[in-house]
Design a protein around this motif. Structure first.
Motif, PDB file in Angstrom:
ATOM      1  N   THR A  36     -10.059  11.498  -0.441  1.00  0.00           N
ATOM      2  CA  THR A  36      -8.860  10.726  -0.132  1.00  0.00           C
ATOM      3  C   THR A  36      -8.550  10.951   1.334  1.00  0.00           C
ATOM      4  OG1 THR A  36      -8.030  11.111  -2.349  1.00  0.00           O
ATOM      5  CG2 THR A  36      -6.457  10.274  -0.755  1.00  0.00           C
ATOM      6  N   GLU A  41     -15.509   8.944  -5.772  1.00  0.00           N
ATOM      7  CA  GLU A  41     -14.320   8.144  -5.492  1.00  0.00           C
ATOM      8  C   GLU A  41     -14.001   8.203  -4.008  1.00  0.00           C
ATOM      9  OE1 GLU A  41     -11.919   8.749  -9.711  1.00  0.00           O
ATOM     10  OE2 GLU A  41     -11.402  10.017  -8.005  1.00  0.00           O
ATOM     11  N   TYR A  91     -10.734   6.968  -1.594  1.00  0.00           N
ATOM     12  CA  TYR A  91      -9.445   6.313  -1.418  1.00  0.00           C
ATOM     13  C   TYR A  91      -9.063   6.478   0.045  1.00  0.00           C
ATOM     14  CZ  TYR A  91      -9.406   6.891  -6.472  1.00  0.00           C
ATOM     15  OH  TYR A  91      -9.745   6.864  -7.796  1.00  0.00           O
ATOM     16  N   ILE A 144     -11.320   2.381  -2.912  1.00  0.00           N
ATOM     17  CA  ILE A 144     -10.099   1.641  -2.599  1.00  0.00           C
ATOM     18  C   ILE A 144      -9.804   1.880  -1.124  1.00  0.00           C
ATOM     19  CG2 ILE A 144      -7.654   1.258  -3.142  1.00  0.00           C
ATOM     20  CD1 ILE A 144      -9.028   0.992  -5.717  1.00  0.00           C
ATOM     21  N   VAL A 186      -3.505   4.353  -2.820  1.00  0.00           N
ATOM     22  CA  VAL A 186      -4.247   5.450  -2.212  1.00  0.00           C
ATOM     23  C   VAL A 186      -3.369   6.692  -2.121  1.00  0.00           C
ATOM     24  CG1 VAL A 186      -5.331   6.258  -0.082  1.00  0.00           C
ATOM     25  CG2 VAL A 186      -5.790   3.943  -0.922  1.00  0.00           C
ATOM     26  N   HIS A 245      -3.039   9.368  -4.759  1.00  0.00           N
ATOM     27  CA  HIS A 245      -4.127  10.316  -5.002  1.00  0.00           C
ATOM     28  C   HIS A 245      -4.000  11.567  -4.145  1.00  0.00           C
ATOM     29  CE1 HIS A 245      -6.491   7.881  -7.743  1.00  0.00           C
ATOM     30  NE2 HIS A 245      -6.102   6.848  -7.034  1.00  0.00           N
TER      31      HIS A 245
END
Lengths: 489, 245
Positions: free
Chosen positions: A311, A336, A338, A367, A464, A467
């Motif tokens: 993230t 993942e 973000y 994302i 976002v 997270h």
């Protein structure tokens, strides 16, 4: 100093400009300017490194000499003179601090100015019962304060500077360093291998859930000193760790180069959550100064059902070149990404991710929220790659761009390479201009223009921001507002 | 409270309002009625200070201050509220966060203390309850996925929280079924006090059965062509604009 600080505050109050532009006056112990084998030997000697490490650095340097600076990113900046920079600067050691009381008070004052959350300041100050956030503070290349190491040790967690790890856990470092980002991976990674000065090493043993969030504050403090951090995190089978990285830098006229390498390794069923708030000096309103942020971040999901989650909130730096990636090598592993990237004035960001699906049943989520203001350029560049042997791969990608001004640019460059027909790949992208209706609605409820922009942008980034760990999220929300100050009109 | 004199407003260089004058005192409720394109919404937006609404001549005074010198948010702090014809969606921002930020921003401009989270929750829950809004709606993103009626009700909750001196309500009744209309009307009536004023902008007489105005003005082609008491609204309904004007 007090007079200077006061003057600085007055300037800040008047200009409302970059709020972390201050310089801490601590004796530096510098390597000679420029880059050569001798400088690398100097660094290695300063770090009291074993011979094998020096050899490794020298090999990397030779490799780097033969490489060329990449030019494919959508960024423009004057050619960097690598000989016109210092590659090592460390606060002078006076026997080494035995406790936090012995840490240079000016350094502690620096943390204060950086707005390190009270909770963590208490931890740094050793207040009894303070919440446990371990801070391995990196100050200009050398870690000077490491807290909670003992408690972490009890859990079997190793959390120390990479220099210490090289001395204390050479086998582990040899095994994992450059196993995810090879020395020759790219120009900046090779440079980092040759001259990295400090960074963090984390090892979470089998089945251990790290008892606290690990947090490192990076800070560039010496004029013309490139910062070359290396972070290596290994999560053994069934372990979990959340790592926070946040940074600010003092105001500088000349561009500072930052080329970090971050490597994450997750073994079977392990999970690593890596969160970044990046707020380095972006340059002034006319695009003068600012950090060059050329970072290589990559995770290897080596084990079955392992998971890595990146993230990032990127608001700083003049030029950003950064693609935190996941190599999904373990069956059923999950990657993942973000991201919020904000660019204002003359900032340029070319950022995104790579999800490399090597094993069956792997999945990834991307994302990305890009916000461009001023005359800035903001590019999402992402690769989703599915190898032929990887069955039943899933990827979902969503890239949204928000334009705040009419002179900025937002670009989305997705690359999708799928060599297995069972893959399900979804890609959504939108670009919109910040809506006049939304702005007016907020203003007609009592928000000034900048508050209105901050509110709309924070809403835009919600998916976002949620997270981020709690304390980071609050900081990041404020940061979005600060970064976009002066962006409207 | 509000004094508009010989107001001329252009949007994209086209003159929409062509010399309108209107005076509203504390304790009064006025209704401006007119067909689409008469310039009603332009008037509302101009009072609230929207960009691109160019006042080419005339003045608007609010409590003795020249509104033209004030930014939209400063007008809110001065006690002005615009209820939107089409309330805007703000994805990712909860109603609660939106309203609390707005209220505290206004309080700050007025030199008042910011309201604590607990106090604010108490206030907004109470207002939501008065207006029959499900408290769950407060947690949702501002107007996102709200029905037309829910959006208008949300406007009323916002108005109640900000407690303005002058509420300008632009077609607040449009798109409402009869139950929602009654609730919105109650919200407006609750806002009518000796020290406040309301300016209703509407197409139809419908709302005026529930919120009885003290004055009704008929607006055609950028001008108020006729003013009267509440009976004027009924006359309009019966005879149509062409005959009354």
């Amino acid at each position: 100093m007090a007079g200077t600080a006061e003057a600085q505050k007055q300037v800040e109050d008047v200009t409302g400009e970059y709020k972390y532009g201050f310089v801490t006056d601590i004796d530096m112990d510098m390597a000679p300017k420029g880059l050569s084998e001798d400088v690398i030997r100097f660094i290695s000697a300063k770090k009291e490194e074993p011979e094998w490490m020096l050899e490794w650095r020298l090999k990397a340097y030779q490799a780097w000499l033969k490489m060329e600076e990449p030019d494919w990113a959508k960024v423009n900046f004057p050619k960097i003179d690598y000989q016109d920079s210092y590659y090592f600067a460390a606060p002078k050691k006076k026997d080494g601090p035995k406790s936090l009381d012995e840490v240079d008070p000016e350094l502690l004052a620096t943390y204060e100015k950086l707005g390190i959350p009270i909770r963590e300041q208490e931890v740094l100050a050793g207040v009894e019962g303070a919440a446990k956030v371990a801070v391995d503070a990196v100050f200009d290349s050398v870690s000077v304060a490491t807290t909670f190491r003992e408690e972490l040790k009890k859990a079997g967690v190793i959390f120390m500077s990479i220099s210490e790890a090289i001395r204390e856990y050479p086998d582990m470092v040899k095994k994992y360093m450059a196993s995810v980002v090879p020395v020759r991976d790219n120009y900046f990674a090779a440079l980092n291998c040759a001259v990295f000065t400090d960074g963090t090493f984390v090892y979470i043993p089998k089945g251990v859930r790290c008892p606290m969030e690990l947090s490192t504050y990076f800070r560039i403090n010496a004029e013309n000193t490139g910062q070359f951090e290396r972070t290596l995190i290994v999560a053994d089978e069934g372990s979990y760790v959340s790592y926070l990285e946040g940074c600010t830098a003092p105001m500088r006229d000349e561009n500072q180069l930052h080329a970090a390498v971050v490597e994450l390794i997750a073994l079977d069923d392990a999970e690593i959550k890596y969160s970044t708030v990046q707020n380095w000096y972006p340059g002034d309103k006319d695009g003068k100064g600012g950090i060059y942020n050329f970072v290589t971040k990559r995770a290897l999901c080596k084990g079955k059902n392992s998971k890595v989650s990146w993230t990032q909130v990127e608001t700083g730096s003049a030029v950003t070149w950064k693609y935190p990636s996941c190599v999904l090598a373990g069956e059923g592993s999950v990657g993942e990404f973000y991201s919020v990237a904000v660019t204002n004035n003359y900032q340029q960001a070319d950022t995104g991710t790579k999800m490399i699906h090597m094993a069956p049943n792997t999945s990834s989520t991307i994302i990305s929220k890009g916000i461009s203001a001023g005359k800035s350029q903001n590019t999402y560049r992402g690769l989703v790659k599915v190898l032929s042997g990887a069955e039943n791969v899933r990827n979902y990608t969503q890239c949204d761009s928000l334009l705040v001004s009419s002179e900025c640019g937002a670009h989305t460059v997705p690359y999708i390479e799928v060599k297995n027909p069972t893959a399900t790949i979804e890609h959504e992208a939108t670009t919109s201009k910040i809506s006049e209706d939304q702005l007016f609605y907020c203003r007609a409820r009592g928000l000034d223009e900048e508050e209105a922009v901050a509110m709309i942008v924070n809403g835009f980034c919600k998916e976002v921001m949620q997270h981020l760990p709690m304390e980071f999220a609050v900081e990041a929300q404020k940061l979005l507002g600060i970064s976009l100050e002066g962006s409207v009109g | 409270m509000l004094k508009i004199k010989d107001l001329h407003v252009s949007v994209a260089e086209k003159e929409i309002i062509k010399g309108l004058s209107l005076e509203i005192n504390a304790g009064e409720t006025h209704a401006i009625m007119g067909l689409n394109g008469a310039g009603k919404s332009t008037l509302a937006n101009t009072i609230a200070g929207r960009d691109d609404y160019d006042v080419t001549a005339g003045t608007i005074e609010f409590d003795g201050k020249d509104l033209m010198d004030m930014e939209p948010h400063e007008r809110v702090a001065a006690g002005l509220f615009l209820g939107f014809q089409y309330p805007v969606e703000i994805p990712g921002v909860s109603n609660l966060n939106f309203m609390r930020t707005a209220l505290n921003s206004v309080r700050k401009m007025r030199g008042e203390e910011e309201m604590s989270a607990a106090e604010f929750m108490k206030l907004i829950r109470e207002k939501a309850k008065d207006l029959g809004m499900d408290p769950e709606m407060l947690k949702r993103f501002v107007n996102v996925g709200f029905s037309g009626g829910e959006k208008k009700r949300n406007e009323m909750v916002q108005m109640a929280v900000l407690d303005p001196k002058l509420a300008v309500l632009d077609e607040t009744d449009s798109g409402l079924d009869i139950d929602a209309l009654k609730i919105v009307a109650e919200g407006i009536n609750a806002q009518r006090r000796d020290d406040t004023a309301v300016l209703l902008i509407t197409h139809y007489q419908r709302l005026l059965s529930y919120v009885q105005p003290d004055y009704v003005h008929v607006m055609i082609d950028g001008l108020i062509v006729k003013s009267g008491g509440k009976e004027l609204a009924l006359e309009l309904e019966e005879k149509g604009y062409a005959d009354v004007a």
